[in-house]
Design an enzyme around this catalytic site. Sequence first.
Site: not given
Length: 525
Positions: A14, A186
């Site tokens: 991430d 997302e």
Amino acid sequence: MVIQNPILRGFHPDASIIRVDHDYYIATSTFEWFPGVLIHHSRDLMNWRPLVRPLDRLSQLDLRGVPSSGGIWAPSLSYDNGTYYLCFTNVVGRKGVYKDLHNYVVTAPSITGPWSDPIYLNASGFDHFLYHDTDGRKYVFNMQWDFRKNKRRFAGIVMQEFSLAEGKLIGAIKQVTEGTDLGVTEGPMVYKKDGYYYLLLAEGGTGPMHAATLMRAESIDGPYEVDPDYPIMTTRTSPDHPLQNAGHGSLVQTQLGDWYMVFICSRPLKDGSGLSPLGRETSLQKVVWTQEGWLRLASGGKQPQLLIPETELTPHPWMLEPVRDDFDEPQLSIHWHSLRVPYDESWISLSERSGFMRLRGRESLTSLHNQSLVARRIQSFQCEMTTCVSFEPLSFTQMAGLVLYYDESDHYYLRISHDDELGKHLAIIVSDQGHYEELDVYLPIPVGESIYLKATMDFEQIQFSYSLDSHYWQCIGPALYAGNLADSYAKKLSFTGAFVGLCAQDLRGTRLQADFDFFDYKELD
């Protein structure tokens, strides 16, 4: 010279990247491991060093009781007018259809801190990104979670204005996109260029269908049009590509004007299983803008490259990390994490016995609360991990040793304990999907003497060994399968990677101490 991907090896997912002057910073998720969030630093996009873990106290982050692969999800870094901002999510529950989570932002005058106590944002979803517009206004973007029957769980991207002066979100909440047909939308990241607001999204889920998609709008709240040739990058149609699960991008422009994207990827084992025990890693690709104002990989196509040309930035290598940690410093190295709880003199000490790390045994390796365990990422498929421990157990309830750990359900533990018949001895515990197993290998060891423990990883195989003098080593137990330490092992939905740890348990509650003399982490590839 070339840059070899991944640039951050092992469990570093991430990635959120920013540049401030000539310095580049990447923040990555840490989930249930404490301290929270790890920020790396580079000056050439090729050489990276771990720099700071900003969430290092309970007033910022309390992970006690959070589920494995809960905790810190997808932090995002930003910078505006001399202040660093870090958004993060703390997922405290992820059972069934619900997501119990809390979203915050912390600030600091320097990347190394001091980082503030958190400002609460919301709980509507995860993957928060704070955008600082050129007119001084600030906006938070995040995905919206929808648990209702017959609804899409990933219900699109919403935005709301953030007031720094009031310390809260203000104004109306607006959905800016539902995402594309790739689904699982997302990871929003927002950039402004040539009169457009660009929205970079992760889609397809963090597994084999992962991708990075770009949208744009003339107004920050939309409407956003989709890149007609989406996604920018994916390996969803290339199951043999060395960098699988590619997606979740973050952009940065160098001081020379070039653009790069960091992104998630996974390197699977070579046995065809698709399992990636090193976890989700961070890689880098150069990207270019088309005349129509869309991003494309500089290498062409949609697949990331394992090797890319080095940047035109001045090379800036860092000092090599030593193989050995002698535990001689007053604080643990930045590579070490604990599970869910901060370091505390009640269970860990680097001063009570000079040159040793002392752990006082607490709860079991299945605990979600107070484990006496410190661990670091495994970052290579070929490595040796070695320690020396002094430990004198009096009961089967007291254990200490070397653990290869994914989570409370899946780990391999070479541990010292005591048995009424065997006395002090060495044995191996295997936890496979939560099933407890003691391998039929019990080795009596001398009372009052230290013992050297080693784990050797060679792609699919992990082999434990031991020594009484550090020179003559003997294997103990069979070769174990490294795939058990992967995030998708047995089709579980988990997000971290394999760690190697030093730990102690005392299920009597007397906190018997174990002293670790050193720890070696040596990569062999």
